[in-house]
Scaffold this motif. Structure first.
Motif, mmCIF file in Angstrom:
data_model
loop_
_atom_site.group_PDB
_atom_site.id
_atom_site.type_symbol
_atom_site.label_atom_id
_atom_site.label_comp_id
_atom_site.label_asym_id
_atom_site.label_seq_id
_atom_site.Cartn_x
_atom_site.Cartn_y
_atom_site.Cartn_z
ATOM 1 N N ARG A 14 0.842 -1.206 0.000
ATOM 2 C CA ARG A 14 0.000 0.000 0.000
ATOM 3 C C ARG A 14 0.874 1.251 0.000
ATOM 4 O O ARG A 14 0.591 2.217 -0.720
ATOM 5 C CB ARG A 14 -0.927 -0.003 1.219
ATOM 6 C CG ARG A 14 -2.055 -1.029 1.129
ATOM 7 C CD ARG A 14 -3.150 -0.711 2.127
ATOM 8 N NE ARG A 14 -2.672 -0.843 3.501
ATOM 9 C CZ ARG A 14 -2.746 -1.966 4.218
ATOM 10 N NH1 ARG A 14 -3.275 -3.058 3.677
ATOM 11 N NH2 ARG A 14 -2.302 -2.000 5.461
ATOM 12 N N LEU A 17 2.419 1.605 -3.455
ATOM 13 C CA LEU A 17 1.468 2.111 -4.444
ATOM 14 C C LEU A 17 1.281 3.621 -4.316
ATOM 15 O O LEU A 17 1.196 4.333 -5.327
ATOM 16 C CB LEU A 17 0.123 1.401 -4.292
ATOM 17 C CG LEU A 17 0.023 0.018 -4.938
ATOM 18 C CD1 LEU A 17 -1.282 -0.662 -4.537
ATOM 19 C CD2 LEU A 17 0.108 0.129 -6.465
ATOM 20 N N ALA A 20 4.239 5.165 -5.797
ATOM 21 C CA ALA A 20 4.195 5.038 -7.255
ATOM 22 C C ALA A 20 3.287 6.099 -7.865
ATOM 23 O O ALA A 20 3.621 6.701 -8.896
ATOM 24 C CB ALA A 20 3.713 3.638 -7.636
ATOM 25 N N VAL A 21 2.142 6.344 -7.249
ATOM 26 C CA VAL A 21 1.218 7.361 -7.758
ATOM 27 C C VAL A 21 1.860 8.746 -7.689
ATOM 28 O O VAL A 21 1.789 9.535 -8.645
ATOM 29 C CB VAL A 21 -0.103 7.341 -6.964
ATOM 30 C CG1 VAL A 21 -0.971 8.547 -7.339
ATOM 31 C CG2 VAL A 21 -0.861 6.050 -7.229
ATOM 32 N N THR A 194 11.638 4.884 -6.236
ATOM 33 C CA THR A 194 10.638 4.204 -7.057
ATOM 34 C C THR A 194 11.272 3.528 -8.253
ATOM 35 O O THR A 194 11.124 2.317 -8.456
ATOM 36 C CB THR A 194 9.569 5.207 -7.532
ATOM 37 O OG1 THR A 194 9.026 5.878 -6.402
ATOM 38 C CG2 THR A 194 8.462 4.482 -8.278
ATOM 39 N N THR A 230 1.470 7.897 -14.323
ATOM 40 C CA THR A 230 0.840 7.211 -13.189
ATOM 41 C C THR A 230 0.497 5.775 -13.545
ATOM 42 O O THR A 230 0.712 4.852 -12.737
ATOM 43 C CB THR A 230 -0.440 7.963 -12.772
ATOM 44 O OG1 THR A 230 -0.112 9.320 -12.471
ATOM 45 C CG2 THR A 230 -1.053 7.316 -11.537
ATOM 46 N N VAL A 234 2.100 2.507 -11.562
ATOM 47 C CA VAL A 234 1.242 1.560 -10.845
ATOM 48 C C VAL A 234 1.263 0.189 -11.516
ATOM 49 O O VAL A 234 1.420 -0.849 -10.852
ATOM 50 C CB VAL A 234 -0.200 2.105 -10.769
ATOM 51 C CG1 VAL A 234 -1.138 1.050 -10.182
ATOM 52 C CG2 VAL A 234 -0.241 3.373 -9.928
ATOM 53 N N LEU A 237 4.605 -1.526 -10.981
ATOM 54 C CA LEU A 237 4.739 -2.047 -9.611
ATOM 55 C C LEU A 237 3.949 -3.332 -9.440
ATOM 56 O O LEU A 237 4.471 -4.337 -8.928
ATOM 57 C CB LEU A 237 4.265 -0.997 -8.606
ATOM 58 C CG LEU A 237 4.197 -1.449 -7.147
ATOM 59 C CD1 LEU A 237 5.581 -1.839 -6.630
ATOM 60 C CD2 LEU A 237 3.591 -0.349 -6.275
ATOM 61 N N LEU A 238 2.678 -3.334 -9.863
ATOM 62 C CA LEU A 238 1.852 -4.537 -9.729
ATOM 63 C C LEU A 238 2.392 -5.673 -10.589
ATOM 64 O O LEU A 238 2.406 -6.837 -10.165
ATOM 65 C CB LEU A 238 0.409 -4.225 -10.129
ATOM 66 C CG LEU A 238 -0.331 -3.197 -9.268
ATOM 67 C CD1 LEU A 238 -1.730 -2.939 -9.813
ATOM 68 C CD2 LEU A 238 -0.402 -3.652 -7.814
ATOM 69 N N ILE A 251 8.706 -0.715 -14.302
ATOM 70 C CA ILE A 251 7.956 0.515 -14.530
ATOM 71 C C ILE A 251 8.406 1.191 -15.820
ATOM 72 O O ILE A 251 7.592 1.641 -16.630
ATOM 73 C CB ILE A 251 8.122 1.468 -13.327
ATOM 74 C CG1 ILE A 251 7.372 0.921 -12.107
ATOM 75 C CG2 ILE A 251 7.616 2.868 -13.668
ATOM 76 C CD1 ILE A 251 7.644 1.677 -10.822
#
Length: 287
Positions: A14, A17, A20-21, A194, A230, A234, A237-238, A251
């Motif tokens: 969390r 994330l 990342a945003v 990041t 963005t 995201v 990362l996922l 990324i």
């Protein structure tokens, strides 16, 4: 969907994330001005000098993120002053930052009793290790960058588009040019955990380059670049969590994939519009 819910059940994911945003929004926002000023590689130069700041933090047992901010700002201001007042060209000044920053970072790390391997998380990013304290710093710095980058966009755009016209219009060109350099330095340090210092420039430039393929206006390109940045941050990362790769390079790869997809779509759209236009309009456009 279940996989995303599982990921969000972990505190570190969390936090990652959120980081990342923040990075996905801030990096393209300032990258837009760098691209307009034809200084796309400035992020790389600042990233290398920020490495010295990280190493200084390790040497003095200080928060590396804070020391990196200070050193990055000093380096960015130095390169802007060299470009403006010195006899050193922009690419030579960037080269000085490249070599000096990397060498200084490794040397100070050795003096701190560590090795170059200790810098790995900063070189290539380590977003999943961001703690609550780091997230607060990243959030505050990111908010400042976005506030200034968006709030002063008319003045910053004027400086990037035509310095002479902006100067004649009464815009303090030197002050805003220095502000762009400082914002770029802060953005690099916000993004280093990041995507890493060696890859941060990609997240500043690639979303902007992708947005330029389909948008002609400054505002449209600006907003679309932030959306693409963005998404890349995201999704990367996922995706890295699912395929067990480092988040930073993943990324960047997602960002490059978006650029290629948008470039192809943009090319097809332009070709389709040309086919539907009368021949005399195309002749006038070519003339």
């Amino acid at each position: 969907m279940a996989g995303v819910i599982d990921i969000l059940s972990y505190d570190f994911m969390r936090q990652a994330l959120l980081a990342a945003v923040i990075t996905g929004l801030t990096a393209p926002a300032i990258g837009m001005y760098l691209v307009q000023r034809r200084l796309a590689l400035l992020g790389d130069g600042i990233g290398h000098i920020a490495l010295t700041g990280v190493a200084a933090g390790l040497l003095t047992n200080t928060q590396p993120l804070l020391t990196a901010v200070v050193v990055s700002i000093l380096g960015a201001v130095a390169i802007e002053l060299l470009r403006t007042y010195g006899r050193t060209s922009g690419d030579v000044a960037l080269a000085l930052l490249f070599y000096g920053g990397l060498a200084g970072g490794v040397m100070l790390t050795n003096l701190a009793g560590g090795s170059a391997a200790a810098l790995n998380s900063y070189l290539f990013g380590s977003i999943t290790t961001i703690g609550a304290g780091d997230l607060v710093i990243v959030g505050v710095l990111g908010a400042v960058v976005l506030l200034l980058g968006i709030g002063l966009s008319p003045q910053l755009f004027a400086v990037c588009q035509d310095e002479e016209h902006a100067r004649v219009s009464g815009v303090p060109v030197r002050a805003y040019a220095l502000l762009i350099a400082v914002l770029a330095a802060v953005t690099v340090t916000v993004s280093m955990r990041t995507v890493g210092l060696l890859l941060v420039s990609a997240l500043m430039v690639v979303p902007v380059a992708a947005a330029q393929q389909v948008s002609r206006s400054f505002r449209g390109t600006f907003l679309l670049a932030m959306v693409i940045g963005t998404f890349a941050a995201v999704a990367g990362l996922l995706g890295s969590y699912e395929i067990n790769t480092q988040p930073g390079p993943t990324i960047v790869i997602v960002g490059l994939a978006v650029f290629l997809a948008v470039a192809v779509v943009g090319h097809l759209a332009r070709s389709w519009r040309r086919r539907g236009r009368p021949a005399h309009d195309l002749a006038e456009e070519a003339a």
